[in-house]
Design a protein around this motif. Structure first.
Motif, PDB file in Angstrom:
ATOM      1  N   PRO A  25      -4.942 -21.723  27.537  1.00 38.38           N
ATOM      2  CA  PRO A  25      -4.441 -20.909  26.420  1.00 38.38           C
ATOM      3  C   PRO A  25      -4.296 -19.439  26.809  1.00 38.38           C
ATOM      4  O   PRO A  25      -5.090 -18.908  27.577  1.00 38.38           O
ATOM      5  CB  PRO A  25      -5.520 -21.067  25.348  1.00 38.38           C
ATOM      6  CG  PRO A  25      -6.230 -22.336  25.699  1.00 38.38           C
ATOM      7  CD  PRO A  25      -6.189 -22.417  27.194  1.00 38.38           C
ATOM      8  N   MET A  26      -3.251 -18.816  26.276  1.00 36.17           N
ATOM      9  CA  MET A  26      -2.980 -17.400  26.522  1.00 36.17           C
ATOM     10  C   MET A  26      -2.381 -16.784  25.279  1.00 36.17           C
ATOM     11  O   MET A  26      -1.698 -17.465  24.515  1.00 36.17           O
ATOM     12  CB  MET A  26      -1.958 -17.204  27.645  1.00 36.17           C
ATOM     13  CG  MET A  26      -2.410 -17.511  29.019  1.00 36.17           C
ATOM     14  SD  MET A  26      -1.053 -17.034  30.143  1.00 36.17           S
ATOM     15  CE  MET A  26      -1.710 -17.641  31.671  1.00 36.17           C
ATOM     16  N   ALA A  65      -0.531 -22.841  18.293  1.00 33.18           N
ATOM     17  CA  ALA A  65      -1.070 -21.485  18.270  1.00 33.18           C
ATOM     18  C   ALA A  65      -2.218 -21.393  17.280  1.00 33.18           C
ATOM     19  O   ALA A  65      -2.242 -22.100  16.272  1.00 33.18           O
ATOM     20  CB  ALA A  65       0.027 -20.499  17.870  1.00 33.18           C
ATOM     21  N   GLU A  66      -3.164 -20.552  17.636  1.00 34.06           N
ATOM     22  CA  GLU A  66      -4.240 -20.234  16.697  1.00 34.06           C
ATOM     23  C   GLU A  66      -4.728 -18.825  16.979  1.00 34.06           C
ATOM     24  O   GLU A  66      -4.616 -18.315  18.088  1.00 34.06           O
ATOM     25  CB  GLU A  66      -5.370 -21.252  16.753  1.00 34.06           C
ATOM     26  CG  GLU A  66      -6.130 -21.326  18.049  1.00 34.06           C
ATOM     27  CD  GLU A  66      -7.215 -22.396  17.999  1.00 34.06           C
ATOM     28  OE1 GLU A  66      -8.347 -22.055  18.381  1.00 34.06           O
ATOM     29  OE2 GLU A  66      -6.926 -23.521  17.595  1.00 34.06           O
ATOM     30  N   TRP A  67      -5.257 -18.211  15.930  1.00 38.64           N
ATOM     31  CA  TRP A  67      -5.732 -16.844  16.053  1.00 38.64           C
ATOM     32  C   TRP A  67      -7.104 -16.821  16.717  1.00 38.64           C
ATOM     33  O   TRP A  67      -7.907 -17.719  16.527  1.00 38.64           O
ATOM     34  CB  TRP A  67      -5.814 -16.181  14.682  1.00 38.64           C
ATOM     35  CG  TRP A  67      -4.473 -15.881  14.123  1.00 38.64           C
ATOM     36  CD1 TRP A  67      -3.770 -16.627  13.226  1.00 38.64           C
ATOM     37  CD2 TRP A  67      -3.638 -14.779  14.466  1.00 38.64           C
ATOM     38  NE1 TRP A  67      -2.548 -16.055  12.979  1.00 38.64           N
ATOM     39  CE2 TRP A  67      -2.448 -14.910  13.717  1.00 38.64           C
ATOM     40  CE3 TRP A  67      -3.774 -13.690  15.316  1.00 38.64           C
ATOM     41  CZ2 TRP A  67      -1.407 -13.983  13.809  1.00 38.64           C
ATOM     42  CZ3 TRP A  67      -2.735 -12.774  15.399  1.00 38.64           C
ATOM     43  CH2 TRP A  67      -1.577 -12.921  14.653  1.00 38.64           C
ATOM     44  N   GLY A  68      -7.317 -15.802  17.521  1.00 41.78           N
ATOM     45  CA  GLY A  68      -8.588 -15.603  18.202  1.00 41.78           C
ATOM     46  C   GLY A  68      -8.769 -14.131  18.520  1.00 41.78           C
ATOM     47  O   GLY A  68      -8.034 -13.280  18.019  1.00 41.78           O
ATOM     48  N   VAL A  69      -9.734 -13.845  19.376  1.00 39.71           N
ATOM     49  CA  VAL A  69     -10.024 -12.471  19.770  1.00 39.71           C
ATOM     50  C   VAL A  69      -9.769 -12.336  21.268  1.00 39.71           C
ATOM     51  O   VAL A  69     -10.251 -13.143  22.068  1.00 39.71           O
ATOM     52  CB  VAL A  69     -11.487 -12.096  19.426  1.00 39.71           C
ATOM     53  CG1 VAL A  69     -11.802 -10.690  19.877  1.00 39.71           C
ATOM     54  CG2 VAL A  69     -11.722 -12.248  17.922  1.00 39.71           C
ATOM     55  N   ASN A  73     -11.140  -7.301  22.565  1.00 37.09           N
ATOM     56  CA  ASN A  73     -11.742  -7.393  21.236  1.00 37.09           C
ATOM     57  C   ASN A  73     -10.734  -7.138  20.106  1.00 37.09           C
ATOM     58  O   ASN A  73     -11.070  -6.566  19.083  1.00 37.09           O
ATOM     59  CB  ASN A  73     -12.943  -6.445  21.102  1.00 37.09           C
ATOM     60  CG  ASN A  73     -13.918  -6.957  20.063  1.00 37.09           C
ATOM     61  OD1 ASN A  73     -13.991  -8.151  19.802  1.00 37.09           O
ATOM     62  ND2 ASN A  73     -14.667  -6.049  19.466  1.00 37.09           N
ATOM     63  N   ARG A  74      -9.494  -7.566  20.328  1.00 37.44           N
ATOM     64  CA  ARG A  74      -8.451  -7.431  19.311  1.00 37.44           C
ATOM     65  C   ARG A  74      -8.044  -8.822  18.842  1.00 37.44           C
ATOM     66  O   ARG A  74      -8.091  -9.787  19.611  1.00 37.44           O
ATOM     67  CB  ARG A  74      -7.231  -6.729  19.884  1.00 37.44           C
ATOM     68  CG  ARG A  74      -7.531  -5.333  20.367  1.00 37.44           C
ATOM     69  CD  ARG A  74      -6.300  -4.724  20.910  1.00 37.44           C
ATOM     70  NE  ARG A  74      -5.969  -3.602  20.049  1.00 37.44           N
ATOM     71  CZ  ARG A  74      -4.930  -2.841  20.208  1.00 37.44           C
ATOM     72  NH1 ARG A  74      -4.093  -3.074  21.178  1.00 37.44           N
ATOM     73  NH2 ARG A  74      -4.707  -1.828  19.403  1.00 37.44           N
ATOM     74  N   ARG A  75      -7.629  -8.906  17.602  1.00 35.99           N
ATOM     75  CA  ARG A  75      -7.149 -10.167  17.058  1.00 35.99           C
ATOM     76  C   ARG A  75      -5.809 -10.494  17.718  1.00 35.99           C
ATOM     77  O   ARG A  75      -4.916  -9.634  17.806  1.00 35.99           O
ATOM     78  CB  ARG A  75      -6.982 -10.015  15.550  1.00 35.99           C
ATOM     79  CG  ARG A  75      -6.720 -11.308  14.852  1.00 35.99           C
ATOM     80  CD  ARG A  75      -6.870 -11.118  13.335  1.00 35.99           C
ATOM     81  NE  ARG A  75      -6.746 -12.386  12.676  1.00 35.99           N
ATOM     82  CZ  ARG A  75      -5.682 -12.763  11.971  1.00 35.99           C
ATOM     83  NH1 ARG A  75      -4.668 -11.929  11.823  1.00 35.99           N
ATOM     84  NH2 ARG A  75      -5.637 -13.940  11.409  1.00 35.99           N
ATOM     85  N   ALA A  76      -5.672 -11.715  18.213  1.00 30.15           N
ATOM     86  CA  ALA A  76      -4.446 -12.111  18.896  1.00 30.15           C
ATOM     87  C   ALA A  76      -4.189 -13.590  18.649  1.00 30.15           C
ATOM     88  O   ALA A  76      -5.116 -14.375  18.437  1.00 30.15           O
ATOM     89  CB  ALA A  76      -4.565 -11.855  20.400  1.00 30.15           C
ATOM     90  N   LYS A  77      -2.925 -13.951  18.690  1.00 31.06           N
ATOM     91  CA  LYS A  77      -2.540 -15.352  18.562  1.00 31.06           C
ATOM     92  C   LYS A  77      -2.529 -15.947  19.961  1.00 31.06           C
ATOM     93  O   LYS A  77      -1.866 -15.432  20.867  1.00 31.06           O
ATOM     94  CB  LYS A  77      -1.167 -15.465  17.917  1.00 31.06           C
ATOM     95  CG  LYS A  77      -0.859 -16.839  17.369  1.00 31.06           C
ATOM     96  CD  LYS A  77       0.507 -16.854  16.708  1.00 31.06           C
ATOM     97  CE  LYS A  77       0.381 -17.301  15.289  1.00 31.06           C
ATOM     98  NZ  LYS A  77       1.707 -17.480  14.664  1.00 31.06           N
ATOM     99  N   PHE A  78      -3.273 -17.029  20.144  1.00 29.82           N
ATOM    100  CA  PHE A  78      -3.347 -17.717  21.426  1.00 29.82           C
ATOM    101  C   PHE A  78      -2.509 -18.987  21.365  1.00 29.82           C
ATOM    102  O   PHE A  78      -2.602 -19.753  20.414  1.00 29.82           O
ATOM    103  CB  PHE A  78      -4.798 -18.058  21.773  1.00 29.82           C
ATOM    104  CG  PHE A  78      -5.581 -16.867  22.233  1.00 29.82           C
ATOM    105  CD1 PHE A  78      -5.755 -16.619  23.582  1.00 29.82           C
ATOM    106  CD2 PHE A  78      -6.124 -15.971  21.317  1.00 29.82           C
ATOM    107  CE1 PHE A  78      -6.464 -15.508  24.013  1.00 29.82           C
ATOM    108  CE2 PHE A  78      -6.831 -14.867  21.725  1.00 29.82           C
ATOM    109  CZ  PHE A  78      -7.005 -14.630  23.079  1.00 29.82           C
TER     110      PHE A  78
END
Length: 115
Positions: A25-26, A65-69, A73-78
């Protein structure tokens, strides 16, 4: 740009995104950085190119896709490769290599004569 050229560029970008996600995942920025690095900075992706491609692949069910950190330490979609995406990648990479090889052979020809 002709429709056929746009389709070729779009399918090539899709294949590169799928390849990037074979590593795991990226987030979008990571995918963009991988593609730029892997192509020795010959392909520099703008957000307006990358994110529509990611959404297209997600609609087709080839990535999820799912949201993560992120590491910063920023919210990002992986994004990650789905089973269907992995299957599609394997099929497309084979076809791409065959076509690229054929084009390479044709471009090396030194005469117009047919075999």
């Amino acid at each position: 740009m002709a429709d056929a050229e746009i389709d070729l560029l779009r399918s090539s970008l899709d294949l590169l995104i799928l390849k990037a996600l074979t590593w795991g995942p990226m987030h979008g920025y990571g995918i963009s950085e991988w593609i730029e690095s892997a192509t020795d900075d010959l392909l520099l992706l703008e957000e307006g190119t990358l994110y529509p491609a990611l959404h297209r692949l997600e609609r087709r069910g080839w990535i999820s896709a799912e949201w993560g950190v992120s590491a910063s330490n920023r919210r990002a979609k992986f994004y990650k490769l789905t089973a269907a995406g992995r299957t599609r990648y394997r099929a497309e990479v084979t076809v791409w290599h065959r076509h690229a090889g054929a084009i390479g052979v044709a471009l090396k020809r030194t005469s117009a004569e047919t075999a």
